[in-house]
Design a protein around this motif. Structure first.
Motif, PDB file in Angstrom:
ATOM      1  N   GLN A 205     -30.085 -21.180 -15.916  1.00  0.00           N
ATOM      2  CA  GLN A 205     -29.071 -20.755 -14.946  1.00  0.00           C
ATOM      3  C   GLN A 205     -28.264 -21.936 -14.424  1.00  0.00           C
ATOM      4  O   GLN A 205     -27.057 -21.818 -14.197  1.00  0.00           O
ATOM      5  CB  GLN A 205     -29.740 -20.029 -13.770  1.00  0.00           C
TER       6      GLN A 205
ATOM      7  N   GLU B  56     -17.858 -18.409 -13.606  1.00  0.00           N
ATOM      8  CA  GLU B  56     -17.407 -17.020 -13.456  1.00  0.00           C
ATOM      9  C   GLU B  56     -18.223 -16.066 -14.333  1.00  0.00           C
ATOM     10  O   GLU B  56     -18.701 -15.028 -13.867  1.00  0.00           O
ATOM     11  CB  GLU B  56     -15.916 -16.922 -13.798  1.00  0.00           C
TER      12      GLU B  56
ATOM     13  N   SER C 250     -21.168 -16.598 -15.454  1.00  0.00           N
ATOM     14  CA  SER C 250     -22.536 -16.565 -14.939  1.00  0.00           C
ATOM     15  C   SER C 250     -22.668 -15.567 -13.788  1.00  0.00           C
ATOM     16  O   SER C 250     -23.628 -14.814 -13.712  1.00  0.00           O
ATOM     17  CB  SER C 250     -22.956 -17.958 -14.468  1.00  0.00           C
ATOM     18  N   ARG C 251     -21.678 -15.577 -12.890  1.00  0.00           N
ATOM     19  CA  ARG C 251     -21.732 -14.621 -11.774  1.00  0.00           C
ATOM     20  C   ARG C 251     -21.683 -13.188 -12.296  1.00  0.00           C
ATOM     21  O   ARG C 251     -22.393 -12.318 -11.805  1.00  0.00           O
ATOM     22  CB  ARG C 251     -20.554 -14.851 -10.824  1.00  0.00           C
ATOM     23  N   LEU C 252     -20.863 -12.953 -13.319  1.00  0.00           N
ATOM     24  CA  LEU C 252     -20.778 -11.606 -13.884  1.00  0.00           C
ATOM     25  C   LEU C 252     -22.100 -11.190 -14.516  1.00  0.00           C
ATOM     26  O   LEU C 252     -22.355 -10.003 -14.714  1.00  0.00           O
ATOM     27  CB  LEU C 252     -19.656 -11.529 -14.930  1.00  0.00           C
ATOM     28  N   LEU C 253     -22.946 -12.158 -14.853  1.00  0.00           N
ATOM     29  CA  LEU C 253     -24.252 -11.849 -15.435  1.00  0.00           C
ATOM     30  C   LEU C 253     -25.343 -11.855 -14.354  1.00  0.00           C
ATOM     31  O   LEU C 253     -26.534 -11.867 -14.661  1.00  0.00           O
ATOM     32  CB  LEU C 253     -24.601 -12.855 -16.534  1.00  0.00           C
ATOM     33  N   GLY C 254     -24.932 -11.862 -13.095  1.00  0.00           N
ATOM     34  CA  GLY C 254     -25.899 -11.745 -12.016  1.00  0.00           C
ATOM     35  C   GLY C 254     -26.531 -13.054 -11.577  1.00  0.00           C
ATOM     36  O   GLY C 254     -27.461 -13.055 -10.772  1.00  0.00           O
ATOM     37  N   VAL C 255     -26.038 -14.194 -12.104  1.00  0.00           N
ATOM     38  CA  VAL C 255     -26.597 -15.490 -11.695  1.00  0.00           C
ATOM     39  C   VAL C 255     -26.033 -15.852 -10.316  1.00  0.00           C
ATOM     40  O   VAL C 255     -24.829 -15.743 -10.096  1.00  0.00           O
ATOM     41  CB  VAL C 255     -26.224 -16.595 -12.711  1.00  0.00           C
ATOM     42  N   ARG C 256     -26.914 -16.262  -9.404  1.00  0.00           N
ATOM     43  CA  ARG C 256     -26.455 -16.638  -8.061  1.00  0.00           C
ATOM     44  C   ARG C 256     -25.918 -18.071  -8.104  1.00  0.00           C
ATOM     45  O   ARG C 256     -26.610 -19.029  -7.775  1.00  0.00           O
ATOM     46  CB  ARG C 256     -27.586 -16.494  -7.059  1.00  0.00           C
ATOM     47  N   VAL C 257     -24.660 -18.177  -8.533  1.00  0.00           N
ATOM     48  CA  VAL C 257     -24.067 -19.493  -8.807  1.00  0.00           C
ATOM     49  C   VAL C 257     -24.040 -20.406  -7.569  1.00  0.00           C
ATOM     50  O   VAL C 257     -24.400 -21.578  -7.683  1.00  0.00           O
ATOM     51  CB  VAL C 257     -22.660 -19.336  -9.436  1.00  0.00           C
ATOM     52  N   PRO C 258     -23.641 -19.910  -6.394  1.00  0.00           N
ATOM     53  CA  PRO C 258     -23.650 -20.817  -5.231  1.00  0.00           C
ATOM     54  C   PRO C 258     -25.042 -21.406  -4.979  1.00  0.00           C
ATOM     55  O   PRO C 258     -25.173 -22.585  -4.640  1.00  0.00           O
ATOM     56  CB  PRO C 258     -23.229 -19.912  -4.070  1.00  0.00           C
TER      57      PRO C 258
ATOM     58  N   LEU D  28     -29.818 -15.199 -20.688  1.00  0.00           N
ATOM     59  CA  LEU D  28     -29.088 -15.274 -19.426  1.00  0.00           C
ATOM     60  C   LEU D  28     -28.670 -13.868 -18.978  1.00  0.00           C
ATOM     61  O   LEU D  28     -28.759 -13.527 -17.801  1.00  0.00           O
ATOM     62  CB  LEU D  28     -27.860 -16.166 -19.615  1.00  0.00           C
TER      63      LEU D  28
ATOM     64  N   ALA E  96     -23.270  -7.131 -10.314  1.00  0.00           N
ATOM     65  CA  ALA E  96     -23.896  -7.175 -11.640  1.00  0.00           C
ATOM     66  C   ALA E  96     -25.336  -6.692 -11.545  1.00  0.00           C
ATOM     67  O   ALA E  96     -25.798  -5.909 -12.378  1.00  0.00           O
ATOM     68  CB  ALA E  96     -23.848  -8.598 -12.200  1.00  0.00           C
ATOM     69  N   ARG E  97     -26.048  -7.139 -10.505  1.00  0.00           N
ATOM     70  CA  ARG E  97     -27.450  -6.768 -10.350  1.00  0.00           C
ATOM     71  C   ARG E  97     -27.621  -5.297  -9.962  1.00  0.00           C
ATOM     72  O   ARG E  97     -28.728  -4.767 -10.033  1.00  0.00           O
ATOM     73  CB  ARG E  97     -28.101  -7.658  -9.278  1.00  0.00           C
TER      74      ARG E  97
ATOM     75  N   VAL F 182     -19.982 -10.630  -6.394  1.00  0.00           N
ATOM     76  CA  VAL F 182     -19.874 -10.450  -7.849  1.00  0.00           C
ATOM     77  C   VAL F 182     -21.271 -10.345  -8.469  1.00  0.00           C
ATOM     78  O   VAL F 182     -21.559  -9.430  -9.249  1.00  0.00           O
ATOM     79  CB  VAL F 182     -19.116 -11.633  -8.491  1.00  0.00           C
ATOM     80  N   GLU F 183     -22.154 -11.315  -8.109  1.00  0.00           N
ATOM     81  CA  GLU F 183     -23.472 -11.340  -8.748  1.00  0.00           C
ATOM     82  C   GLU F 183     -24.325 -10.152  -8.327  1.00  0.00           C
ATOM     83  O   GLU F 183     -25.109  -9.630  -9.127  1.00  0.00           O
ATOM     84  CB  GLU F 183     -24.193 -12.673  -8.494  1.00  0.00           C
TER      85      GLU F 183
END
Lengths: 262, 292
Positions: B167, B176, B178-186, A125, A100-101, A96-97
């Motif tokens: 982040q 969710e 955050s992931r859609l905004l490209g943040v590497r949540v894991p 963000l 986006a990137r 997913v991330e």
């Protein structure tokens, strides 16, 4: 209200890309996509192409599969079969991330603003992966404020203090500050005043026609969606039942009655 | 009166250690929405490493860095190897795994090092310094106070002024989106575990020299106090953890000094009960943030 009135003639006339030739690779392509349980798929072998700079309105009743399609495209839902291609590249193994990137942005339905963060922090963000440098990021955030005046006045307010319209403005601005190539929107006009909806649609149209952003816009508000779209795609039971230029779809009473309910 | 001043100031120093540990619980709650019951046992493992380093090099600074690094690595290992495989839909499975981890870690430490308490010498003298003839804090207490304040301020800057903090905060409350905004949540969840475990290890390392010594159960009481503090302050509130830690530290110090050490845990429990009766969400809990 009639769909055809109020439509800027230029929107489809000058904005629509030329007919796809062999060189015009779709920005986004969906090929035989199936999502959901076997025997009861939510998306059923769906195939769709969106050209660069095109705005496609994704229409259909509740439960037609619009939200599921968008969530599958952004990677939140894994398909059972089929492929999603961004600029010709298969996204099956892309998280997913990372989608986006690579420029595939999604504004999910409802309150996608991070309510614990301020307006400014939400915009930051959104811009973060594209602009790791502070100066560039500030400039990107400033562009977000340029898109929607009301946001600039509320830059220090936490998200939970915003009105519904302001939240949707923020969600859209937050996606646009990272300069995505393809933008997926799920019901951006839901529950908003007509004036705000018009403002949102105007920003979307400008982004598509000005910067070549490709937009897939899922909407219940058919009139608004078709007013800025180049093409309308109607989903029913997870499959495409109509794929026509937006002008034709809005102007043809038979099509409107059969598929759009007005 | 002199006695009161001494007890209060010692309580503040001890309270800051409790606050640090409570802060580590707040960090992990904010990063991963889990109350990590294994926090104390993990920190003790890191302090055993620090103990060995101090014995080998004779340097407390090396031991301190060793505790931080080991704590961080242990946090990453537990998150990647264990917690990530546990369903995150409800908090219960993660908590049960954490309690299981406590048993495993404490048993392994017991098997390896036995039940005896290993004394750790403080880097600085523990005799109280006098201010105008009144004994107050020792040099070691002052050292603890400074370290705790530096960590608290550092974490504040990290969370509120840096893009990593942005982040971390966003991933915790809206994974969710955050992931859609490209943040590497894991990755953010792992970093949250690393930060939290490192701070906990530091707190235990600062505490051990003032107690009986190092043992598998060295941090058990600290965990109970810090957990009380985290609940009192609201698990989402770093300020609450800080203030609550000092309050509990002073309370324990006063009850121990004027009554008996045996009554101190009861006093802490009484405080917890009263606060939960009056403010079930914790004193500093924001209105809508608290969900569990």
């Amino acid at each position: 209200m009639r769909a055809a009135t109020g439509r800027p003639a230029a929107a489809t006339g000058t904005g629509a890309p030329a007919a796809p030739g062999p060189a015009a690779r779709p920005a986004l392509a969906v090929d035989g996509l199936t999502v959901g349980y076997a025997g009861a798929p939510v998306i059923d072998g769906l195939t769709l192409e969106v050209r660069p700079g095109e705005i496609v309105a994704l229409l259909g009743a509740n439960g037609a599969g619009k939200t599921t399609l968008l969530r599958t495209l952004s990677g939140l839902v894994a398909p059972r079969a089929g492929r999603v291609l961004l600029d010709g590249d298969d996204l099956a193994a892309t998280s997913v991330e990372d989608r986006a990137r690579r420029g595939l942005a999604q504004v999910p339905e409802g309150r996608s603003v991070v309510t614990e963060l301020t307006v400014e922090e939400n915009l930051e963000l959104g811009a973060l992966w594209r602009y790791p440098g502070r100066a560039e990021r500030r400039a990107a955030v400033a562009r977000g404020y340029d898109l929607f005046e009301p946001l600039a006045r509320r830059r220090a307010s936490p998200g939970h203090q915003l009105s519904g319209g302001e939240r949707q403005m923020l969600a859209l601005a937050r996606a646009l500050v990272a300069l995505p190539r393809v933008l997926l929107l799920d019901e951006p006009s839901l529950g908003l005043a007509p004036r705000v909806v018009a403002q949102l649609m105007g920003v979307l149209r400008d982004a598509a026609h000005g910067t070549g952003l490709t937009v897939l816009l899922a909407e219940q508000n058919v009139t608004s969606a078709l007013s800025i779209a180049d093409r309308g795609v109607v989903l029913s039971l997870g499959a495409v039942v109509v794929d026509a230029p937006a002008a034709d779809l809005a102007a043809d009473p038979a099509l409107r009655h059969a598929y759009l309910g007005f | 009166m002199d006695r009161l001043v001494l007890l209060v100031s010692t309580g503040v120093a001890r309270g800051l250690v409790i606050a640090l540990f409570a802060l580590s619980l707040v960090i992990i709650w904010r990063a991963a929405r889990i109350v990590n019951f294994a926090q104390a046992a993990m920190a003790v493992v890191a302090v055993y490493v620090a103990f060995a380093l101090q014995a080998a090099t004779g340097s407390f600074v090396v031991a301190l860095l060793g505790a931080l690094v080991t704590g961080a690595l242990l946090g990453a290992a537990v998150e990647r190897g264990l917690m990530r495989r546990v369903s995150g839909r409800t908090p219960m499975p993660g908590m049960i795994v954490a309690i299981g981890l406590v048993m495993v870690l404490q048993s392994v430490l017991g098997i390896l090092f036995g039940p005896k308490h290993r004394p750790m010498t403080p880097v600085l003298a523990e005799t109280p310094l006098s201010v105008g003839g009144v004994p107050v804090l020792s040099r070691y207490d002052l050292f603890v106070l400074v370290v705790a304040l530096v960590v608290v301020v550092g974490l504040g800057v990290l969370f509120n002024r840096s893009t990593l903090g942005l982040q971390l905060r966003a991933s915790a409350v809206a994974p969710e989106v955050s992931r859609l905004l490209g943040v590497r949540v894991p990755r953010m969840v792992t970093i949250g575990w690393m930060l939290s475990s490192a701070v906990a290890a530091l707190a235990v390392l600062l505490l051990v020299p003032t107690e009986l010594g190092l043992n598998a159960h060295s941090a058990d009481v600290l965990f109970v106090h810090a957990f009380t503090v985290a609940v009192l302050g609201g698990l989402d509130s770093p300020a609450g953890a800080l203030l609550g830690g000092v309050v509990v530290g002073v309370l324990v110090s006063l009850v121990t000094g004027y009554a008996s050490a045996g009554l101190a845990p009861l006093a802490v429990l009484a405080l917890l009960t009263v606060v939960l009766l009056v403010r079930p969400g914790g004193i500093f809990a924001p209105k809508e943030a608290r969900t569990a």
